[in-house]
Design an enzyme around this catalytic site. Structure first.
Site, mmCIF file in Angstrom:
data_model
loop_
_atom_site.group_PDB
_atom_site.id
_atom_site.type_symbol
_atom_site.label_atom_id
_atom_site.label_comp_id
_atom_site.label_asym_id
_atom_site.label_seq_id
_atom_site.Cartn_x
_atom_site.Cartn_y
_atom_site.Cartn_z
ATOM 1 N N ASP A 49 77.457 -30.505 -79.507
ATOM 2 C CA ASP A 49 77.196 -31.952 -79.555
ATOM 3 C C ASP A 49 76.021 -32.318 -78.646
ATOM 4 O O ASP A 49 75.566 -33.460 -78.635
ATOM 5 C CB ASP A 49 78.453 -32.771 -79.231
ATOM 6 N N GLU A 187 81.346 -23.913 -68.258
ATOM 7 C CA GLU A 187 80.051 -24.569 -68.028
ATOM 8 C C GLU A 187 79.966 -25.097 -66.608
ATOM 9 O O GLU A 187 80.939 -25.646 -66.070
ATOM 10 C CB GLU A 187 79.842 -25.728 -69.027
HETATM 11 O O1 KIV Z 1 77.034 -29.002 -76.756
HETATM 12 C C1 KIV Z 1 76.639 -27.911 -76.328
HETATM 13 O O2 KIV Z 1 75.502 -27.482 -76.562
HETATM 14 C C2 KIV Z 1 77.579 -27.119 -75.546
HETATM 15 C C3 KIV Z 1 77.036 -25.942 -74.809
HETATM 16 C C4 KIV Z 1 76.266 -26.427 -73.648
HETATM 17 C C5 KIV Z 1 78.098 -24.999 -74.419
HETATM 18 O O3 KIV Z 1 78.730 -27.445 -75.471
#
Ligand code: KIV
Length: 269
Positions: A49, A187
């Site tokens: 997202d 993260e």
């Molecule tokens: O939305 C995204 O790109 C993510 C990654 C940072 C893991 O959740």
């Protein structure tokens, strides 16, 4: 008999089986053609997202609609043959109840053709993760810095700086694993905590701004290509596409302005 080589996509059990093995390579992609390039090297591709910020100029991921995820997810599935495709469930589409999460996750799976969904949250999402996996929807969990909760967290802050908070993060990892998540994104988490969690859980951990000891790594494609307006500090930039695009656009602009732009007869000659 056809001599065509059948290439099968990486499956969820294959990713889960990589715990402690060969590191898992993953990147985000949001559109068919870049996904086709990433597909040559990645084990899984995440339609994150983050596309709200990277592709649509939003300030956070909070405003990303489900239909947008489905549209980009479908494009990435179309552009790829090999990697497992995981699509993010956007904010507001799964937190309210397991039933709501199932309805929206089923839409994502049916309308994109992806192989799994990802959702943010630890112990609080365990019941939902169990509900989805028991009904045929593989779930990748996402703990630590969870951008959809950035308002509660007070911004995009690295988690685990205070050792007193470690048991909570460890409990989150344990809860989502026991609930059936096949992998966990860690993260924005201090290295020793991410390494501890990686040692504690039986499913692969995928780090982003976490630890080299995770079972795999993920980066936002545009960040590592030098194409994002703002790149997080932890990202190693492997390309310089922003500068290359600007150079190409400047050359084009000056040819047009100088009336030096090739005419149709020159182009097709
Ligand atoms: O939305 C995204 O790109 C993510 C990654 C940072 C893991 O959740």
């Amino acid at each position: 008999m056809s001599t065509q080589k059948i290439i099968r996509r990486t499956t969820v059990p294959q990713i889960a089986a990589r715990k402690g093995g060969e590191p898992i390579v993953s990147l985000t992609s949001y559109h068919a053609h870049t996904a086709a390039i990433v597909d040559k090297h990645a084990d899984f591709i995440l339609v994150g997202d983050s596309l709200g910020m990277v592709m649509h100029g939003m300030e956070s991921t909070i405003g990303v609609p489900l239909d947008l995820m489905i549209m980009h997810g479908r494009a990435v599935v179309k552009g790829t043959k090999k990697a497992l495709i995981v699509v993010d469930m956007p904010f507001g589409t799964y937190e309210e109840s397991p039933n709501m999460a199932f309805r929206n996750a089923a839409r994502i799976m049916k309308e994109t053709g992806c192989g799994a969904v990802k959702l943010e949250g630890g112990a609080r999402m365990a019941e939902t993760i169990r509900f989805l996996t028991e009904r045929g929807i593989p779930v990748m969990a996402h703990i630590g810095l969870t951008p959809q909760s950035s308002h509660v967290m007070g911004g995009f802050k690295t988690q685990g700086r205070d050792e007193d908070s470690w048991p909570q993060h460890e409990a989150d990892a344990k809860a989502v694993t026991e609930a059936g998540a096949f992998s966990i994104v860690l993260e924005g988490m201090v290295e020793p905590l991410a390494a501890r969690i990686t040692n504690q859980v039986a499913v692969p951990t995928i780090g982003i701004g976490a630890s080299a000891d995770c079972d795999g790594q993920i980066l936002v494609l545009e960040d590592m290509l030098g194409l994002s307006p703002w790149t997080p500090k932890f990202v190693k930039v492997y390309g310089d596409l922003g500068a290359q695009i600007e150079k190409a656009v400047a050359s084009y602009a000056s040819e047009v302005r100088d009336r030096n732009f090739p005419g149709e007869d020159e182009i097709y000659r």
